[in-house]
Write a protein that holds these residues in place. Sequence first.
Motif, mmCIF file in Angstrom:
data_model
loop_
_atom_site.group_PDB
_atom_site.id
_atom_site.type_symbol
_atom_site.label_atom_id
_atom_site.label_comp_id
_atom_site.label_asym_id
_atom_site.label_seq_id
_atom_site.Cartn_x
_atom_site.Cartn_y
_atom_site.Cartn_z
ATOM 1 N N PHE A 1 0.809 -1.216 0.000
ATOM 2 C CA PHE A 1 0.000 0.000 0.000
ATOM 3 C C PHE A 1 0.846 1.272 0.000
ATOM 4 N N ASN A 2 2.163 1.107 -0.061
ATOM 5 C CA ASN A 2 3.069 2.256 -0.072
ATOM 6 C C ASN A 2 2.798 3.174 1.116
ATOM 7 N N LEU A 3 2.792 2.596 2.317
ATOM 8 C CA LEU A 3 2.467 3.327 3.532
ATOM 9 C C LEU A 3 3.733 3.798 4.226
ATOM 10 N N PRO B 1 -4.763 3.224 4.164
ATOM 11 C CA PRO B 1 -4.422 2.906 2.769
ATOM 12 C C PRO B 1 -5.422 3.461 1.767
ATOM 13 N N ASN B 2 -6.702 3.442 2.117
ATOM 14 C CA ASN B 2 -7.748 3.893 1.202
ATOM 15 C C ASN B 2 -9.005 4.178 2.005
ATOM 16 N N SER C 1 -10.679 1.230 4.037
ATOM 17 C CA SER C 1 -10.078 0.823 5.292
ATOM 18 C C SER C 1 -10.510 1.686 6.469
ATOM 19 N N ILE D 1 -7.073 -5.728 5.085
ATOM 20 C CA ILE D 1 -6.529 -5.957 3.761
ATOM 21 C C ILE D 1 -7.608 -6.615 2.913
#
Length: 258
Positions: A83-85, A178-179, A182, A257
């Motif tokens: 998720f490039n967190l 993440p989005n 979530s 997830i």
Amino acid sequence: MNVNNFYREVFEDSLGLDVLGLENRFSDLVRLIERKTIMAFSNLIPATYRTVLDLADPHNIVKKEHHTLGVEYYIDDPVLDMFNLAILEVTHMEPCNVGNRDPYDPDSSAYYSSLVASRQNMTLEGVMMGSQYTTNRTLIDSSIPFKPYKELRGPRTLYLRNCSFNTCLELTLKVPWPNIVSIPEEYRETFITLAKLDIKIKLWNELRYMEDVVTPTGNLNLRVSDWESAEKEREEFLKELKLKSLPDRVGPSYFHIL
């Protein structure tokens, strides 16, 4: 949170962008929410995520050319990569206790499990010995000056000092959501309010320079005067949200997830 219901409530039910004929801007506003609103919301109400850091694995150690007091480790986690967190904060760390669980150690993950499992078999001697054991451990911990120290020195770099180099740590991290999916429903109204203010700010800065648009059904006025104070309202809303107590802002919520 349901994504379709969220965007429909923000774009159509609350702001009435479909009535203004701004359906062609929906895709740009979606990117605005993903780029700006989620990050601003995460800074105040971050997501909680747990990962494991193996201190004995040499691949996790950041290479150094000279001796230093502590050691830097790289937090490698596939979910963070997926998720490039970014890691906002490392709030807590504790040993994983893999293969060496002490049911009488309050810092052990097996302590409360064993207590609950044997609550029907508790005796007066056991309670007294457990209390004395905890007191002795507290005295020992307070007498040792070298406490474990942690510091987040980069997006994924964790600096540790006075920690064992042959153990595994469970890290509790604060990360951005993440989005929209979530984000829990308990934060729905707060997130919708922030999203509407961000949209008002963007559209006001664009539409205030446009004159009336001539349509077959009449002139369309895109200059919405009540959006002029949206930026000030956003600052006040974030300030009010920040002043709330920590338990009210950060709950035991984990993103799922999907």
